[in-house]
Write an enzyme that holds these catalytic residues in place. Structure first.
Site, short mmCIF file in Angstrom:
data_model
loop_
_atom_site.label_atom_id
_atom_site.label_comp_id
_atom_site.label_asym_id
_atom_site.label_seq_id
_atom_site.Cartn_x
_atom_site.Cartn_y
_atom_site.Cartn_z
N THR A 139 0.87 -1.18 0.00
CA THR A 139 0.00 0.00 0.00
C THR A 139 0.90 1.23 0.00
O THR A 139 2.12 1.11 0.14
CB THR A 139 -0.90 0.05 1.26
OG1 THR A 139 -0.06 0.37 2.39
CG2 THR A 139 -1.61 -1.27 1.51
N ASP A 140 0.31 2.39 -0.13
CA ASP A 140 1.12 3.61 -0.10
C ASP A 140 1.83 3.78 1.24
O ASP A 140 2.97 4.21 1.30
CB ASP A 140 0.25 4.83 -0.39
CG ASP A 140 -0.22 4.83 -1.85
OD1 ASP A 140 0.47 4.18 -2.67
OD2 ASP A 140 -1.25 5.44 -2.14
N CYS A 141 1.14 3.41 2.30
CA CYS A 141 1.75 3.58 3.62
C CYS A 141 2.59 2.38 4.03
O CYS A 141 3.46 2.48 4.90
CB CYS A 141 0.68 3.89 4.66
SG CYS A 141 -0.81 2.89 4.48
N TYR A 142 2.33 1.20 3.45
CA TYR A 142 3.09 -0.01 3.75
C TYR A 142 3.58 -0.63 2.44
O TYR A 142 2.99 -1.60 1.94
CB TYR A 142 2.21 -1.02 4.50
CG TYR A 142 1.75 -0.54 5.86
CD1 TYR A 142 2.66 -0.48 6.92
CD2 TYR A 142 0.43 -0.17 6.10
CE1 TYR A 142 2.25 -0.05 8.17
CE2 TYR A 142 0.02 0.25 7.35
CZ TYR A 142 0.93 0.32 8.39
OH TYR A 142 0.54 0.74 9.61
N PRO A 143 4.67 -0.08 1.86
CA PRO A 143 5.04 -0.49 0.51
C PRO A 143 5.70 -1.88 0.40
O PRO A 143 5.62 -2.50 -0.66
CB PRO A 143 6.04 0.60 0.08
CG PRO A 143 6.55 1.18 1.36
CD PRO A 143 5.47 1.05 2.37
#
Ligand code: SF4
Ligand code: SF4
Lengths: 140, 395
Positions: B135-139
């Protein structure tokens, strides 16, 4: 204790790391024992065993066994291959009905500790199959 | 009559009188019930046996860059990741990836969730492998690392069901060997297995849940844990003897505790050949002797506790409800019971030896002033029966 030479059949169980030490060499050289190896499995990085006859005086054999035990090697005088790991055994007693000779039995009613008498073991391997905690193993 | 406060004061001053549930009966027989109730502050109970409904929550801390784990394995054992980014739940009965299970029966089930929990507490280094969709926060999308329990922020054991108040005795009336969570059962009723610490077991010493409830502090594998809820399948409404002791399953406890404080010899992975993996956990529960009635109920003996002998080849799996016979724990402990005039050898899955060790360890901790008792914040329900599943063909 006499100084007459006697012969004992022994089984030595090696933990993972001690197999590379020249134990037999020391038994012969330092303790004056005559050694006759019947069966051995010594693989680096694995548990191993040695089944052997040792001939020497009782005193020398005793000293030699004290020496062997300093390597965390288990000494078993019955030559039986089935080992019950004291640390892993929970003394639940589940194995008892499956053991045909009562080698595994309750030592007393109050503590309900499960004792293992190697001499009575016929190596049927039932306990190895049933013990839920992997406490019983066979060297062979 | 005593209060929790009075008992805790005596514990704090190192004066508490503590006996195990194994010793208390003879003590009361000698002293008389009322005198003993004045004198004794706490009776300790314990159990050590496999309980499949066990597991733990782990928090790994964040990697750099961060990952929101969507699938993860510890030592190839799948953990549940439907939680926050680096939180997982590891269940005791989970098999290792690639375990053939019962494909070639009976399977051996040598390593699984229960063993991972054992290894964690023993301080071993374990492998974590995790995947993510990113994800954007958990790449981060893939992670392999090695860790011990000390690297974790939290390692909290959460066992939804422990300490079954009483339990079945399993037997096999069919003509072939069967493999169950009650062990290997030989054909034609050749052997029977039971799983309870009997007179030492926590809920058999407090059969009406007078003192054990939600919030009770317990000894969980050496840590100070507590009862966080009634256990799953808790069914206080059941048949009981005159003394209030259930003659079957009945009550259960949901327990939690900090795994970093636990001792490895009391948390053990279990492999049942032909069945699967489980976890055995040592639990000790103190019973405050608030009055003579409570003390009287801790004096229960194996001969007063009955367990139902159940056929695991038919009646248990088919849920017929049939019980072959009630036998007492005294009979079970003798190593032999009689079924239809035939002698049957009996084995135990629960370790009385370990339970006794735990009851004594807990008693010592209380005597030293290191373990205070807590009053429950809510009682365990007494009147709720166990429900069966309703299987509907349509919504
Ligand atoms: S079944 Fe295993 S753990 Fe239980 S008493 Fe036997 S050897 Fe020990
Ligand atoms: S191998 Fe057989 S005889 Fe030996 S202890 Fe195990 S069950 Fe008993």
């Amino acid at each position: 204790m006499t100084s007459e030479p006697v012969t004992h059949k022994l089984m030595l169980h090696f933990p993972k790391c001690e197999c590379e030490k020249p134990i037999i060499y020391h038994l012969v050289k330092d303790y004056d024992l005559v050694v006759n190896v019947f069966r051995a499995k010594v693989t680096p990085e694995e548990e191993g065993y040695l089944v052997l006859d040792v001939t020497g005086t009782e005193a020398d054999i005793d000293r030699a066994m004290d020496y062997v035990k300093t390597f965390n090697v288990q000494v078993n005088f019955t030559g039986k291959g089935v080992i019950r790991d004291e640390e892993k055994c929970t003394h639940c007693g589940y194995c008892i009905p499956y053991c045909p000779t009562k080698a595994l039995h309750l030592s007393d009613d109050a503590s309900r500790e499960v004792a293992y008498n190697e001499a009575d073991c016929i190596e049927c391997l039932a306990c190895i199959r049933v013990c839920p905690y992997g406490a019983c193993t066979s060297a062979f | 009559m005593k209060t929790y406060e009075q008992i805790n004061d005596r514990i704090e001053s190192g004066k508490a009188v503590v006996l195990t549930a194994d010793e208390i009966m003879d003590y009361v027989d000698k002293k008389g019930l009322d005198a003993a109730a004045e004198e004794v502050d706490v009776v300790t109970t314990a159990t050590f046996g496999p309980m499949c409904s066990s597991g733990c929550f782990l928090n790994f801390g964040h990697s750099k860059p961060k990952i929101r784990m969507s699938e993860a394995w510890i030592e190839d054992v799948l953990v549940y990741t439907g939680l926050a980014a680096v939180d997982v739940y590891l269940g005791a009965t989970q098999l290792r990836h690639g375990d053939p299970a019962n494909m070639y029966p009976p399977g051996e089930f040598r390593y699984g969730g229960g063993h991972v929990i054992e290894d964690l507490i023993a301080g071993k280094t374990l492998q974590l492998f995790a995947l993510s969709y990113g994800t954007d926060c958990y790449p981060l999308r893939e992670l392999r690392t090695y860790f011990t329990i000390n690297d974790l922020n939290q390692a909290t054991m959460v066992n939804p069901r422990n300490c079954y108040q009483n339990y079945n005795v399993a037997i096999n009336c069919s003509d072939k060997t069967i493999y169950t969570y009650m062990g290997q059962l030989e054909p034609n009723c050749k052997n029977a297995n039971y799983c309870s610490a009997g007179q030492l077991s926590p809920l058999l010493n407090d059969p009406l849940y007078d003192t054990i409830g939600v919030g009770t502090r317990v000894w969980l594998a050496g840590a100070q844990g507590h009862v966080y809820a009634e256990g799953t399948q808790h069914a206080g409404a059941c048949e009981r003897t005159e003394g209030g002791v259930p003659t079957g399953g009945a009550g259960t406890l949901a327990l939690t505790g900090d795994m970093k404080q636990m001792q490895p010899e009391f948390v053990r992975g279990v492999s049942f050949r032909g069945y699967g993996i489980s976890l055995a956990v040592g639990v000790g529960v103190p019973i405050p002797i608030l009055n003579a009635d409570i003390l009287k109920r801790t004096c229960v003996r194996d001969r007063d506790i009955l367990a139902p002998v159940t056929d695991y080849s038919h009646d248990y799996p088919q849920k017929t409800g049939k019980i072959l016979k009630q036998v007492s724990y005294e009979q079970l402990r003798s190593g032999e019971i009689e079924i239809d005039g035939k002698k049957v050898n009996v084995g135990s899955l629960s370790s009385y030896y370990k339970a006794l060790e735990i009851a004594n360890l807990l008693a010592d901790e209380i005597r030293r002033g290191d373990f205070q008792l807590t009053a429950p914040i809510a009682p365990l329900p007494k009147n709720v029966p166990m429900k069966s599943m309703i299987q509907r063909a349509k919504p």
